[in-house]
Design an enzyme around this catalytic site. Structure first.
Site, short mmCIF file in Angstrom:
data_model
loop_
_atom_site.label_atom_id
_atom_site.label_comp_id
_atom_site.label_asym_id
_atom_site.label_seq_id
_atom_site.Cartn_x
_atom_site.Cartn_y
_atom_site.Cartn_z
N HIS A 1 14.29 -59.35 136.24
CA HIS A 1 14.16 -60.69 135.66
C HIS A 1 12.70 -61.14 135.64
O HIS A 1 12.40 -62.33 135.58
CB HIS A 1 15.00 -61.71 136.45
CG HIS A 1 16.36 -61.23 136.81
ND1 HIS A 1 17.42 -61.26 135.93
CD2 HIS A 1 16.82 -60.64 137.94
CE1 HIS A 1 18.48 -60.75 136.52
NE2 HIS A 1 18.15 -60.35 137.73
N HIS B 1 10.72 -42.01 81.76
CA HIS B 1 11.53 -41.17 82.65
C HIS B 1 10.58 -40.24 83.39
O HIS B 1 9.96 -39.36 82.80
CB HIS B 1 12.54 -40.36 81.83
CG HIS B 1 13.66 -39.80 82.66
ND1 HIS B 1 13.48 -38.77 83.56
CD2 HIS B 1 14.98 -40.13 82.70
CE1 HIS B 1 14.64 -38.47 84.11
NE2 HIS B 1 15.58 -39.29 83.62
N SER C 1 -11.72 -61.07 121.79
CA SER C 1 -11.50 -62.37 121.14
C SER C 1 -12.82 -62.84 120.55
O SER C 1 -13.88 -62.70 121.16
CB SER C 1 -11.00 -63.40 122.17
OG SER C 1 -11.06 -64.71 121.64
#
Length: 484
Positions: free
Chosen positions: A155, A82, A285
């Site tokens: 869009h 506990h 990269s």
């Protein structure tokens, strides 16, 4: 090497600020538990219970745990299974005069839940300061680029021109809403207070021999000592887990805002119109040496998705709390609550770093405008012909034919848009050829975008950031340097 042999969450070991990581640390948690026990003892002494001044003094002198006390607590928890009682015992070893009254009348949730509410409030305060700094930085960017024309996109297709600064105000407006939501959540937080095992205060009523007024005053006084304006009027053994929903909701909403901002910047990076900061020695990269990947914004998107889904966890936990409580919330919340705040902290600090080093490429933007603007300017050309005495339908047909020819050059041959050259070469447009440069000025296509930026910053941003707490955060904030 021991630290490398054990899993550590990257939220704390790699990304989060020291302040937010400390807020949810064991050291701060158990310090807060001891402070709550101290506040309870002070209030109980004031109301006549047998708590000595020596006990209070010893508790005050030992609020911070030493490494040795952490070890004692760990051993006690193994034995007692506990965590709260383990720390009650450990506190008593360094405050022996208080050992018999620590946690008097309280249930475990007195310290665990009240501590969580303290952490939620402090965490929201940290985030409010951080988001204010971010808004300030992005507002400076918007102001600096208030009148720089750029293609709008609907869009993700070229649309009517806007300005770089006006686009940034769309980001800032959502952050202002997030700031408001965080402030609302913080200011609405209450305290669990002193409510007993199932929220009835029965143990405290027994301690005060049935004196209801003293029990009410104990609740009020402990709430006051703990820095809260009010305690929730009724609780079960825990404070309602709906509170966690209300706190994590604005964090999840902030995640959505951050994801949108970072995505916009990632798309603009692909168009080479804008870039996040990129160090001179940074590698984009391992294979493609030329790459400049938007790793910061990718990190924001990645962590924002995690932040958004944590709210769902709080919803599900709240929904299954049976009657006065069930313990299946405990392990869940130990993970969800700290992770939500640590993640939000990282998202904001990363976006601040991005905002402080955003690079805009006006020549790239101008070239893309030049590719699309001739088509957008056709209506202006037609109107100019009409004003010069021409026929609207006739002008429309000339423009239609030339536009299709130019579109063929762009789409099928990969050449530049030469519509304006075709217009200049067509004798039909002789009456307005002297106006063509003015008709094609990008600044004439942005409408009120620059003025909207000015009004938005003046009327909305400045008042929102005016409170002294936020001004101190903004003025005291240093540039963010990110870890790898």
């Amino acid at each position: 090497m021991e630290a490398f042999d054990t899993y550590q969450t990257p939220l704390s070991s790699r990304y989060a600020s020291k302040e937010m990581a400390h807020l949810f640390s064991p050291a701060n948690r158990f310090y807060t538990w001891r402070t709550l026990w101290l506040n309870l003892a002070i209030a109980e002494r004031e109301l006549g219970l047998p708590v000595s001044e020596e006990a209070i003094d010893q508790m005050k002198a030992n609020l911070k745990l030493t490494p040795e006390q952490f070890e004692v607590a760990a051993q006690e928890e193994k034995k007692r299974r506990h965590d709260v009682m383990a720390h009650v015992h450990t506190f008593g070893t360094v405050a022996p005069a208080a050992a018999g009254i620590i946690h008097l009348g309280a249930t475990s949730c007195y310290v665990t839940d009240n501590a969580d509410l303290i952490f939620l409030r402090e965490g929201l305060t940290f985030l409010i300061r951080s988001i204010s700094v971010l808004i300030s930085r992005l507002s400076a960017f918007a102001d600096a680029n208030r009148a720089l024309p750029t293609l709008g996109f609907t869009h993700f297709q070229p649309a009517q021109l806007t300005t770089v600064g006006k686009r940034a105000t769309l980001w800032i407006q959502e952050l202002l809403w997030d700031l408001r939501n965080l402030q609302r959540a913080r200011d609405d937080l209450g305290f669990r207070g002193v409510k007993g095992t199932t929220g009835t205060q029965a143990s405290f009523l027994a301690l005060f021999d049935g004196d209801h007024a003293k029990v009410d005053e104990l609740d009020r006084r402990v709430t006051e000592l703990s820095g809260f304006k009010y305690a929730y009027p009724v609780t079960s053994q825990t404070y309602s887990r709906k509170v966690d929903i209300d706190v994590l909701a604005p964090l999840a909403s902030l995640g959505a805002t951050a994801h949108k901002i970072a995505t916009d910047i990632r798309l603009l990076a692909n168009l080479k119109e804008m870039e996040e900061p990129f160090e001179s020695t940074q590698i984009g990269s391992s294979a493609m040496a030329y790459k400049r990947n938007p790793m910061r914004c990718e990190r924001v998107c990645s962590l924002s998705r995690h932040l958004m889904v944590l709210h769902q966890n709080a919803l599900m936990t709240s929904a299954v709390q049976w009657f006065e409580r069930t313990l299946d919330d405990s392990a869940n919340r130990r993970i969800t609550l700290p992770e939500a705040f640590l993640t939000a902290d990282i998202v904001l600090s990363t976006l601040q770093n991005v905002s402080e080093g955003l690079v805009v490429y006006p020549k790239v933007i101008a070239r893309r405008i030049a590719q699309e603007l001739p088509f957008m300017a056709t209506e202006n050309v037609i109107m100019a012909i009409v004003k010069a005495g021409g026929d609207r339908q006739e002008a429309h047909e000339h423009i239609r034919v030339l536009s299709h020819e130019a579109a063929h050059q762009v789409k099928h041959l990969g050449l530049e848009n030469d519509l304006i050259e075709r217009i200049r070469a067509d004798p039909y447009f002789d009456p307005i050829k002297g106006q063509l440069n003015a008709l094609l000025d990008p600044a004439s296509f942005v409408g009120r975008a620059p003025e909207q930026v000015d009004a938005f910053i003046r009327d909305w941003v400045t008042p929102a950031l005016a409170p002294e707490e936020l001004q101190r955060a903004i003025n005291g904030s240093q540039r963010v340097e990110l870890s790898v």
